[in-house]
Design a protein around this motif. Structure first.
Motif, short mmCIF file in Angstrom:
data_model
loop_
_atom_site.label_atom_id
_atom_site.label_comp_id
_atom_site.label_asym_id
_atom_site.label_seq_id
_atom_site.Cartn_x
_atom_site.Cartn_y
_atom_site.Cartn_z
N TRP A 50 0.06 -19.54 4.23
CA TRP A 50 -0.47 -18.42 3.48
C TRP A 50 -1.96 -18.35 3.76
CZ3 TRP A 50 2.41 -15.73 -0.54
CH2 TRP A 50 3.74 -16.16 -0.65
N PRO B 8 1.20 -14.06 2.39
CA PRO B 8 1.82 -14.88 3.44
C PRO B 8 1.35 -14.49 4.83
CG PRO B 8 3.37 -13.24 2.64
CD PRO B 8 2.16 -13.12 1.77
N ARG C 25 2.48 -11.02 -3.02
CA ARG C 25 1.19 -11.64 -3.26
C ARG C 25 1.31 -12.52 -4.49
NH1 ARG C 25 -4.30 -8.28 -2.03
NH2 ARG C 25 -3.84 -7.69 0.12
#
Length: 431
Positions: A201, A220, A261
């Motif tokens: 990430w 990611p 997110r």
């Protein structure tokens, strides 16, 4: 029967079956050579010790498919207790065999076969060190990061050395039994590796928030997502590699309805959290998780009570944000304790969420400002009885915050007749 109890029975049965499976196989295919009851019993103790040690890797692997059902704290306690049992089995294995055949003491004589003797003694010493440093880490003055590295190295050495010893002896492990044992140990180690998959990430936003805290927003690098339930947490590593010693557990603060997110919010309380405001956008991060059974049931018509202290509000925010995004209407009560009004993290958003949800927010302050009309002091039985509806036997309670607050809230709720099985406490004391 509670969800955690159902999970404990299911996975406990599976664990027992895996632990005993190699013993069952070798007994069915037992060699014709008879070595006496004591010797055979000692050998089976050694086989059971090796299997339990291999399963320790599975239990500690932070696998969400049973971690969610049981709760990571419960798994941690089970892991610790089984470590002690494994040590007792490792000690009992040679003790019983040597008591039955004292002549085998020569195997421990380094003058006869130095490598064999040192290997056997080393396995016993490594197992002892593994358990001692785990149970008394602080007394051994080991930091969490250094203990974690030592723990992993010793575990691999003990399981790998134990498997090699069993295969070299070959009495029970020749043929299919040896293959089964190797596969079982390989599966446990493979599942540990699975939790370290490279799914990077990156930090896309750093936000200062009220209460001397910082929110990191991550996205990611790739198509993977972190599917999680509100109230869960993940282990978090910043940097270019997931194999750094420094790894920290943080509750997910973002909505589970938006997994593209994710966000963590942490208060400046230590060396690591003090650096979060300076984390550059674009920094890589690695996650392990999600974990935890801090999960309210949106289908419960009695709703849920959330009790938070300080930065313990983070899992509650994930719960509330998720319920708002999903349009849930179950009744909710949030008791939120802080030293001062200025330290009440997310207080403005909580006002908005109270309008979107069937939510009553009850702020409790140690040092309220002039003119404060809300609750003051500590969260105790009197406050809980005054501000919460009478328990109906079905409502669940979720508590996260400093230990004194959690202890007082748990004790007060139990005094008011709430069953302990409906109390869910989120304590981060594993590190």
């Amino acid at each position: 029967m509670s969800r955690v109890m159902q999970g404990a029975l299911l996975w406990g049965g599976a664990y027992l079956g895996l632990a005993l499976l190699p013993m069952v196989v070798v007994l069915v295919r037992a060699p014709a050579e008879a070595r006496g009851v004591g010797v055979e019993f000692g050998a089976l103790l050694g086989l059971l010790a090796l299997t339990v040690m291999a399963l320790q890797a599975l239990v500690s692997g932070r696998h969400r498919w049973f971690g969610e059902a049981l709760g990571f704290d419960n798994l941690l306690q089970f892991h610790r207790r089984m470590g002690v049992i494994a040590l007792l089995l490792v000690v009992a294995h040679p003790a019983v065999m040597l008591a039955s055949r004292p002549a085998w003491l020569d195997y421990l004589d380094p003058r006869d076969d130095t490598l064999r003797a040192l290997t056997l003694m080393g396995l016993l010493a490594a197992t002892l060190l593994l358990v001692v440093t785990s149970l008394w880490r602080q007394a051994c003055q080991l930091s969490y990061e250094h203990w974690r590295a030592l723990h992993g190295l010793l575990a691999v050495a003990v399981v790998g050395g134990g498997l090699a010893h069993a295969l070299m002896v070959g009495h029970y492990t020749a043929g299919a039994a040896g293959v089964l044992l190797a596969l079982l140990i390989g599966l446990a180690l493979l599942l540990v590796v699975e939790t370290r998959l490279l799914r990077p990430w990156q930090v896309v936003e750093t936000q200062p928030v009220r209460g001397d805290a910082t929110t990191l927003v991550l996205a990611p690098l790739g198509r993977h997502r972190l599917e999680f339930a509100p109230g869960q947490f993940a282990w978090f590593t910043l940097g270019d590699t997931p194999y750094r010693l420094q790894q920290h557990p943080f509750s997910l603060a973002s909505s589970a309805a938006r997994p593209e997110r994710i966000a963590f919010t942490a208060k400046r309380l230590g060396d690591f959290t003090a650096t979060l405001p300076e984390v550059p956008v674009g920094t890589r991060a690695f996650l392990e998780g999600p974990f935890g059974a801090f999960l309210p049931d949106a289908r419960n018509p009695s709703g849920a009570v959330l009790i938070a202290g300080g930065i313990g509000i983070t899992p509650m925010m994930s719960i509330l944000r998720t319920f708002a995004d999903r349009g849930e209407r179950l009744p909710l009560w949030l008791i939120y304790a802080n030293p001062t009004w200025e330290e009440a993290t997310f207080r403005e958003e909580l006002e908005t969420l109270a309008e979107q949800l069937a939510l009553e927010v009850i702020h409790v302050l140690d040092e309220p400002p002039d003119g404060w009309q809300g609750e003051r002091g500590k969260v105790d039985r009197d406050l809980l009885e005054r501000r919460l509806p009478a328990d109906d036997g079905r409502r669940d309670y979720f508590i996260c915050g400093p230990d004194p607050l959690m202890d007082a809230a748990e004790g007060g709720l139990i005094e008011l007749g709430v069953e302990p099985t409906r109390l869910n406490s989120d304590r981060f004391d594993m590190v």
